[in-house]
Design a protein around this motif. Structure first.
Motif, short mmCIF file in Angstrom:
data_model
loop_
_atom_site.label_atom_id
_atom_site.label_comp_id
_atom_site.label_asym_id
_atom_site.label_seq_id
_atom_site.Cartn_x
_atom_site.Cartn_y
_atom_site.Cartn_z
N UNK A 17 0.79 -1.24 0.00
CA UNK A 17 0.00 0.00 0.00
C UNK A 17 0.82 1.29 0.00
N UNK A 18 1.98 1.29 0.67
CA UNK A 18 2.82 2.51 0.67
C UNK A 18 3.37 2.80 -0.72
N UNK A 19 3.72 1.76 -1.46
CA UNK A 19 4.22 1.93 -2.83
C UNK A 19 3.14 2.50 -3.75
N UNK A 20 1.91 2.04 -3.54
CA UNK A 20 0.79 2.56 -4.34
C UNK A 20 0.53 4.02 -3.98
N UNK A 55 -4.63 -0.16 2.30
CA UNK A 55 -4.98 0.48 1.04
C UNK A 55 -4.75 -0.51 -0.08
N UNK A 56 -5.05 -0.13 -1.31
CA UNK A 56 -4.88 -1.09 -2.40
C UNK A 56 -3.42 -1.49 -2.62
N UNK A 57 -3.24 -2.72 -3.05
CA UNK A 57 -1.92 -3.24 -3.44
C UNK A 57 -1.97 -3.54 -4.94
N UNK A 58 -0.80 -3.66 -5.55
CA UNK A 58 -0.75 -4.12 -6.94
C UNK A 58 -0.15 -5.52 -6.96
N UNK A 59 -0.97 -6.48 -7.36
CA UNK A 59 -0.59 -7.90 -7.39
C UNK A 59 -0.02 -8.23 -8.76
N UNK A 60 1.12 -8.92 -8.76
CA UNK A 60 1.73 -9.30 -10.03
C UNK A 60 2.23 -10.73 -10.00
N UNK A 61 2.11 -11.41 -11.14
CA UNK A 61 2.74 -12.71 -11.33
C UNK A 61 3.78 -12.54 -12.42
N UNK A 62 5.02 -12.94 -12.13
CA UNK A 62 6.12 -12.84 -13.09
C UNK A 62 6.72 -14.22 -13.32
N UNK A 63 7.12 -14.47 -14.54
CA UNK A 63 7.72 -15.76 -14.91
C UNK A 63 9.09 -15.56 -15.53
#
Ligand code: UDP
Ligand code: MG
Length: 160
Positions: A21-24, A79-87
């Motif tokens: 949330x802090x990064x967002x 607060x909102x987070x940004x979820x990511x999947x990386x390969x």
């Protein structure tokens, strides 16, 4: 020669990366995504998401007995987070290096936490600590249909 699509000869790992949330709130989403994108990993999942308490507790269940656990859950759900999947080949270990040490004051300059954060309790990003946890966390945070399998055009220019 570079136009020939080459099948993966090495095992591809998956890592769950999350802008906290802090990064967002601090407007660092693009900067953080950019570091993994520029490195050459493949993004397969991406969403902005308000994390419910139960999910935060499940994600960090190994830390349940730690004194900072309640504050950690409050932080991740604040607060909102940004979820990511990386390969990618070696993505789990490489992402940990790109992210830097848990305590941002000990993280090397050039890492995300080393460049963009000062406190452990506000360290802007999460990255899976093993390929097994990468798979587990992606399954936890993404529903079926939210992961996109695709072939980036750059692949033969990244890997011989
Ligand atoms: N954390 C904290 N205080 C601590 C240790 C960890 O608030 O003393 C938080 C911090 O946000 C960290 C998260 O708990 O990123 C998970 O801890 P872990 O040891 O798994 O660190 P990471 O894998 O994120 O580097
Ligand atoms: Mg961890």
């Amino acid at each position: 020669k570079p136009h020939i699509f080459l099948p993966h000869l090495e095992k591809v790992d998956k890592s769950y990366i999350m802008v906290k949330p802090d990064g967002v709130q601090r407007g660092l989403v693009g900067e953080i995504i950019s570091r993994f994108e520029k490195k050459g990993f493949k993004l397969t999942g991406l969403k902005l998401f308000q994390c419910p308490k139960e999910l935060a507790e499940e994600h960090y269940k190994d830390l349940k007995s730690k004194p900072f656990f309640p504050k950690l859950i409050d932080y991740i759900t604040s607060g909102p987070v940004v979820c990511m999947a990386w390969e990618g080949v070696g993505v789990v270990a490489s992402a940990r290096k790109l992210i830097g040490a848990t305590n941002p004051l000990q993280a090397e300059p050039g890492t995300i936490r080393g460049d963009l954060a000062v406190q452990t309790g506000r360290n802007v990003v999460h990255g899976s600590d093993s390929p097994e946890n990468g798979e587990r966390e992606i399954a936890l945070w993404f529903k079926e249909g939210e992961i996109c399998e695709w072939s980036p055009a750059q692949t033969p220019w990244l890997m011989e």
